[in-house]
Design an enzyme around this catalytic site. Structure first.
Site, PDB file in Angstrom:
ATOM      1  N   ASP A  12     -23.004   4.912  -6.221  1.00 18.32           N
ATOM      2  CA  ASP A  12     -23.409   6.374  -6.183  1.00 18.32           C
ATOM      3  C   ASP A  12     -22.188   7.173  -5.590  1.00 18.32           C
ATOM      4  OD1 ASP A  12     -25.042   8.657  -5.993  1.00 18.32           O
ATOM      5  OD2 ASP A  12     -25.013   8.320  -3.882  1.00 18.32           O
ATOM      6  N   ASP A  14     -21.948  11.065  -4.160  1.00 16.26           N
ATOM      7  CA  ASP A  14     -22.451  12.096  -2.945  1.00 16.26           C
ATOM      8  C   ASP A  14     -23.209  10.907  -1.810  1.00 16.26           C
ATOM      9  OD1 ASP A  14     -21.849  14.609  -3.685  1.00 16.26           O
ATOM     10  OD2 ASP A  14     -23.328  13.817  -5.480  1.00 16.26           O
ATOM     11  N   ASP A 178     -27.381   5.730  -1.504  1.00 12.23           N
ATOM     12  CA  ASP A 178     -27.887   6.007  -0.385  1.00 12.23           C
ATOM     13  C   ASP A 178     -29.467   6.686  -0.463  1.00 12.23           C
ATOM     14  OD1 ASP A 178     -26.891   8.586  -1.649  1.00 12.23           O
ATOM     15  OD2 ASP A 178     -26.818   9.310   0.429  1.00 12.23           O
TER      16      ASP A 178
END
Length: 231
Positions: A12, A14, A178
């Protein structure tokens, strides 16, 4: 040096590779002011990140009473235009990212980015930070096109993760992210997943359902070895 037990790693962007919330928060606030809303604290903008820019702005607008769809679309376009010009002002890689990517590359691990950010924006910021060369592919929220429902095939849909695995050779892959979007997409793709507790988690990290949790990027490689022992 112990051999990394995976052929490829998907990341991922961000809240996983890059700390982006300041630039994203500035773009949200730019749109909110245009719409006559109050700005949000840039720090609290972390809580809005997860499903992509559109969801991020929608959450901020809805918290202040909402907007008709046509007016929201105008603000959304203004947000994207602002972010396109200002997406690497304050954004930085998390500590340990460059070192870990170098170590993975040295061991022949193939790497991909899978983000819900538009692909062009993701490529732009990675290029600006001199990280784009580490990845064989960058798959954005718009890269896979739209499904029958008219929505982009973005995380938590497994299609972007499956495409990343194909692009990196189709071997054994792990994913790190996240958010619930990341975990759900990886699980649906049959890929073991590590949660980045230092990121913008939309649930407590140990409640995301990941196979492992790390508190810093330095923990990635040990966690990959731990996944091998657990599977």
């Amino acid at each position: 040096m112990n051999k990394i037990p995976f052929d490829a790693i998907g990341f991922d962007l961000d809240g996983t590779l890059l700390d982006t919330f300041r630039d994203l928060g500035a773009a949200v606030n730019h749109a909110l002011v245009l719409g006559g809303f109050e700005e949000v604290s840039v720090e609290t903008s972390k809580d809005l990140i997860g499903g992509g820019a559109k969801i991020m702005l929608a959450r901020a607008v809805e918290a202040q009473g909402g907007l008709p769809q046509d007016e929201f679309k105008r603000l959304y376009k203004a947000m994207l235009a602002f972010y396109e010009q200002n997406n690497a002002v304050h954004t930085v890689p998390y500590p340990g990212v460059r070192e870990a990517l170098d170590e993975l590359a040295a061991q022949g691990v193939r790497m991909a980015v899978v983000t819900n950010k538009f692909e062009a924006f993701a490529r732009n910021v990675l290029t600006h930070l001199d990280l784009i060369g580490a990845f064989e592919t960058v798959i954005g929220g718009d890269s896979m096109g739209k499904g029958e429902d008219g929505q982009f095939l973005a995380k938590p849909h497994p299609a972007p993760v499956l495409a990343a695995r194909t692009a990196t050779g189709g071997g054994r892959m792990a994913f790190i992210g996240d958010s619930t979007y990341d975990v759900r997409a990886a699980k649906a793709a049959g890929v073991p997943v590590i949660a980045a507790a230092y990121g913008y988690c939309d649930r407590p990290p140990h409640e995301l359902g990941a196979d492992a949790v790390i508190d810093s990027f330095a923990g990635l490689i040990p966690a990959l070895h731990g996944l091998e022992r657990a599977t």
